[in-house]
Design a protein around this motif. Structure first.
Motif, mmCIF file in Angstrom:
data_model
loop_
_atom_site.group_PDB
_atom_site.id
_atom_site.type_symbol
_atom_site.label_atom_id
_atom_site.label_comp_id
_atom_site.label_asym_id
_atom_site.label_seq_id
_atom_site.Cartn_x
_atom_site.Cartn_y
_atom_site.Cartn_z
ATOM 1 N N UNK A 273 10.174 3.859 6.140
ATOM 2 C CA UNK A 273 10.200 2.759 5.171
ATOM 3 C C UNK A 273 9.407 3.177 3.942
ATOM 4 N N UNK A 274 9.870 2.775 2.771
ATOM 5 C CA UNK A 274 9.215 3.243 1.552
ATOM 6 C C UNK A 274 9.132 2.101 0.541
ATOM 7 N N UNK A 275 8.170 2.267 -0.367
ATOM 8 C CA UNK A 275 7.991 1.330 -1.476
ATOM 9 C C UNK A 275 7.564 2.137 -2.694
ATOM 10 N N UNK A 397 5.630 -6.285 -5.186
ATOM 11 C CA UNK A 397 4.311 -6.837 -5.504
ATOM 12 C C UNK A 397 3.623 -7.359 -4.248
ATOM 13 N N UNK A 398 4.392 -7.971 -3.366
ATOM 14 C CA UNK A 398 3.809 -8.471 -2.117
ATOM 15 C C UNK A 398 3.244 -7.330 -1.292
ATOM 16 N N UNK A 399 3.996 -6.240 -1.193
ATOM 17 C CA UNK A 399 3.534 -5.087 -0.410
ATOM 18 C C UNK A 399 2.246 -4.523 -0.992
ATOM 19 N N UNK A 400 2.210 -4.347 -2.306
ATOM 20 C CA UNK A 400 1.011 -3.768 -2.922
ATOM 21 C C UNK A 400 -0.197 -4.677 -2.751
ATOM 22 N N UNK A 401 0.039 -5.982 -2.802
ATOM 23 C CA UNK A 401 -1.087 -6.908 -2.659
ATOM 24 C C UNK A 401 -1.620 -6.948 -1.242
ATOM 25 N N UNK A 402 -0.831 -6.504 -0.274
ATOM 26 C CA UNK A 402 -1.257 -6.551 1.124
ATOM 27 C C UNK A 402 -2.154 -5.380 1.507
ATOM 28 N N UNK A 403 -2.258 -4.352 0.664
ATOM 29 C CA UNK A 403 -3.113 -3.215 1.007
ATOM 30 C C UNK A 403 -4.568 -3.660 1.193
ATOM 31 N N UNK A 404 -5.056 -4.440 0.265
ATOM 32 C CA UNK A 404 -6.440 -4.907 0.377
ATOM 33 C C UNK A 404 -6.598 -5.879 1.540
ATOM 34 N N UNK A 405 -5.546 -6.648 1.817
ATOM 35 C CA UNK A 405 -5.622 -7.602 2.926
ATOM 36 C C UNK A 405 -5.710 -6.874 4.262
ATOM 37 N N UNK A 406 -4.971 -5.781 4.397
ATOM 38 C CA UNK A 406 -5.033 -5.006 5.641
ATOM 39 C C UNK A 406 -6.430 -4.437 5.840
ATOM 40 N N UNK A 407 -6.973 -3.872 4.781
ATOM 41 C CA UNK A 407 -8.319 -3.295 4.888
ATOM 42 C C UNK A 407 -9.349 -4.375 5.227
ATOM 43 N N UNK A 446 7.157 -6.137 6.972
ATOM 44 C CA UNK A 446 8.280 -6.956 6.504
ATOM 45 C C UNK A 446 8.487 -6.800 5.005
ATOM 46 N N UNK A 447 7.403 -6.694 4.238
ATOM 47 C CA UNK A 447 7.533 -6.539 2.791
ATOM 48 C C UNK A 447 8.184 -5.211 2.439
ATOM 49 N N UNK A 448 7.812 -4.148 3.165
ATOM 50 C CA UNK A 448 8.431 -2.844 2.908
ATOM 51 C C UNK A 448 9.918 -2.882 3.234
ATOM 52 N N UNK A 449 10.254 -3.487 4.351
ATOM 53 C CA UNK A 449 11.666 -3.591 4.732
ATOM 54 C C UNK A 449 12.435 -4.459 3.747
ATOM 55 N N UNK A 450 11.816 -5.543 3.319
ATOM 56 C CA UNK A 450 12.470 -6.409 2.342
ATOM 57 C C UNK A 450 12.687 -5.671 1.025
ATOM 58 N N UNK A 451 11.742 -4.819 0.645
ATOM 59 C CA UNK A 451 11.896 -4.039 -0.581
ATOM 60 C C UNK A 451 13.077 -3.086 -0.459
ATOM 61 N N UNK A 452 13.146 -2.345 0.653
ATOM 62 C CA UNK A 452 14.243 -1.387 0.835
ATOM 63 C C UNK A 452 15.595 -2.088 0.861
ATOM 64 N N UNK A 453 15.661 -3.205 1.577
ATOM 65 C CA UNK A 453 16.937 -3.915 1.691
ATOM 66 C C UNK A 453 17.314 -4.569 0.365
ATOM 67 N N UNK A 473 13.199 9.282 -2.871
ATOM 68 C CA UNK A 473 12.438 10.515 -3.092
ATOM 69 C C UNK A 473 11.170 10.266 -3.915
ATOM 70 N N UNK A 474 11.206 9.262 -4.815
ATOM 71 C CA UNK A 474 10.051 8.990 -5.681
ATOM 72 C C UNK A 474 9.080 7.972 -5.080
ATOM 73 N N UNK A 475 9.270 7.607 -3.836
ATOM 74 C CA UNK A 475 8.453 6.555 -3.219
ATOM 75 C C UNK A 475 6.981 6.945 -3.180
ATOM 76 N N UNK A 476 6.106 5.958 -3.462
ATOM 77 C CA UNK A 476 4.656 6.178 -3.431
ATOM 78 C C UNK A 476 4.046 5.816 -2.079
ATOM 79 N N UNK A 477 4.690 4.913 -1.356
ATOM 80 C CA UNK A 477 4.157 4.454 -0.069
ATOM 81 C C UNK A 477 5.240 4.607 0.994
ATOM 82 N N UNK A 478 4.834 5.076 2.154
ATOM 83 C CA UNK A 478 5.758 5.236 3.284
ATOM 84 C C UNK A 478 5.077 4.682 4.536
ATOM 85 N N UNK A 479 5.855 4.009 5.329
ATOM 86 C CA UNK A 479 5.315 3.408 6.553
ATOM 87 C C UNK A 479 6.031 3.994 7.767
#
Length: 484
Positions: A273-275, A397-407, A446-453, A473-479
């Motif tokens: 999965x990528x974003x 945007x949701x995926x990026x905002x969740x990085x701090x929430x996970x930490x 879910x946010x990563x999957x929603x982004x890809x779909x 190929x240009x993805x910055x985040x991969x799960x």
């Protein structure tokens, strides 16, 4: 005993999962999809039909042979001819003696008198009606040719309709390929979502197992009441049920992808999965893409309807064609048959049992309906493009905002577990921390999957799905990248 020995052998017969990148899965889908193959056949069939109709202006030459048995009866009235013959002969005999010298006239007169006396008997021997009848068998090989000269516009209308049919088939083919790729994105990355959710719920359950073990130790030391231990037990069991459901959904997702790609042993995705952290290009770039299969199909449907109008209009016009026929067995032809025949014919329908005006009105209505449908489809495409664009940006945007929430959730759980062991925090706080980290991890997946779909849906709506690989190929985040 024999059954137990057979189980390992049977297990060895199961093919192992095939490690497959998304690009390889896309190629495998293109080669093995029956739906795409059917669309290819439809395009070839439409093209063959259009090619077959290109020769409508050429002559049609056919050969035929027939064996006929016939009987012909002829009846001729001779009564008038007999009367004319008698009169003419009598006049001839009467004037005949004067054509000879005087010495011979008496002799000739006697001869003519005798002939004149015998003439009625001779003529009476001829019947008043002559009847002729014949019966025979004839072999009739012929070559016939017909060449259309003017059809009132029917031939061009039919040919344009056939070419439009090719365009419709090609548009359907392109749309089918886009939808199949969109389905592959949903299934390929959906399997990873299911597996990662199963892993997340398993990690949550394992965390509750550790928490329950700590609670029981504290209960034995008299620090924690049995009621609190039971609370942890209930939370742990709920986490275990969530894991069982997620594991079953992961198995279903694996089976779905395996069936889609005809992989008997299953597929092990290697593309994660990528974003992309970078925003999408401006919305106008996606809206400017007008070469959408649905739009092309709608335009082709308009062309078919316009050809139908021309075809209906041609029924008001005359038709002209040249024709010819040659008899290859003239010696055995019927008496009334020509050796060959050639000509030009013009035909025009003056009164038809089908209301041509209503037919033309119906064709015009179909043309207007096709035009309205094409305009509505373009509006729908624009709406879908805007909606997919907004969904993609929201998911990013949701995926990026969740990085701090996970930490933050991971740090909170670590602190709560440590405090619980020291007797400074309650079990409820640890349970809440476990639930919070499970929720934020699930939201991130879910946010990563929603982004890809959503990205795939956006590229399908703008007919740019070929650029999906570039975004990947240009993805910055991969799960959950899977290595073969």
């Amino acid at each position: 005993m024999s059954l137990l020995l057979a189980l390992p052998a049977a297990a060895q017969d199961v093919a192992p999962p095939v490690a497959m990148s998304f690009e390889a899965a896309s190629q495998a889908l293109g080669k093995g999809s029956r739906a795409l193959s059917a669309a290819d056949h439809e395009v070839r069939a439409a093209q063959a039909t259009a090619d077959a109709l290109k020769a409508l202006r050429r002559p049609v030459v056919s050969a035929s042979a027939s064996v006929v048995e016939y009987q012909k009866t002829l009846a001729i009235d001779l009564s008038g001819s007999k009367s004319d013959l008698t009169g003419a002969t009598t006049d001839f005999l009467a004037g005949l003696p004067g054509q000879f010298p005087p010495g011979f006239q008496e002799i000739v007169s006697q001869v003519t008198q005798r002939v004149g006396a015998a003439l009625p008997g001779l003529v009476s021997a001829i019947p008043d009606t002559l009847r002729f009848q014949t019966r025979d068998t004839a072999f009739r090989p012929t070559v016939t040719a017909a060449l259309p000269l003017y059809t009132g516009g029917a031939i061009p209308a039919i040919q344009r309709g056939a070419q439009a049919g090719v365009a419709i088939a090609e548009a359907t083919q392109a749309q089918g390929r886009d939808l199949s790729q969109l389905n592959l994105v949903r299934t390929y990355f959906g399997q990873q979502v299911a597996e990662q959710l199963a892993a997340s719920t398993r990690a949550t359950r394992d965390g509750f197992d550790r928490h329950l073990s700590d609670a029981r130790k504290l209960e034995q030391q008299g620090v924690l009441s049995h009621a609190r231990v039971l609370e942890v037990q209930v939370a742990r069991d709920a986490a275990d049920r969530a894991y069982l459901r997620a594991d079953l959904e992961a198995a279903t997702a694996r089976d779905t992808l395996a069936r889609l790609l005809d992989a008997e042993g299953g597929v092990q995705p290697t593309t994660a999965l990528f974003v992309n952290a970078q925003p999408l290009p401006p919305k106008a770039e996606f809206l400017a893409a007008s070469d959408h299969p649905q739009a092309r199909g709608a335009d082709a449907a308009r062309a078919v309807a316009a050809a139908g109008v021309d075809l209906a209009r041609s029924r008001y016009r005359p038709q002209a064609f040249a024709f010819g026929e040659y008899n290859l067995n003239r010696n055995d032809a019927l008496p009334t048959e020509p050796d060959w025949i050639a000509g030009v014919a013009v035909r025009m329908t003056l009164l038809s049992n089908v209301d041509r005006r209503r037919t033309l009105d119906a064709a015009h209505e179909r043309e207007r309906a096709a035009a309205d449908g094409a305009a509505e489809i373009r509006k729908t495409i624009a709406t879908q493009t805007i909606r997919a664009y907004d969904l993609t940006e929201t998911a990013r945007r949701t995926f990026l905002s969740l990085d701090s929430s996970v930490a933050a959730a991971e740090e909170n759980l670590r602190v709560q577990e440590l405090s619980f062991r020291e007797g400074e925090a309650t079990s409820a706080a640890v349970i809440d921390a476990q639930a919070a980290i499970a929720t934020v991890r699930t939201q991130r997946i879910a946010a990563a999957y929603e982004y890809d779909l959503a990205l795939a849906g956006l590229l399908v709506a703008s007919h740019q799905l070929d650029s999906f690989g570039g975004y990947l190929a240009r993805a910055d985040h991969r799960l959950g990248a899977v290595t073969p």
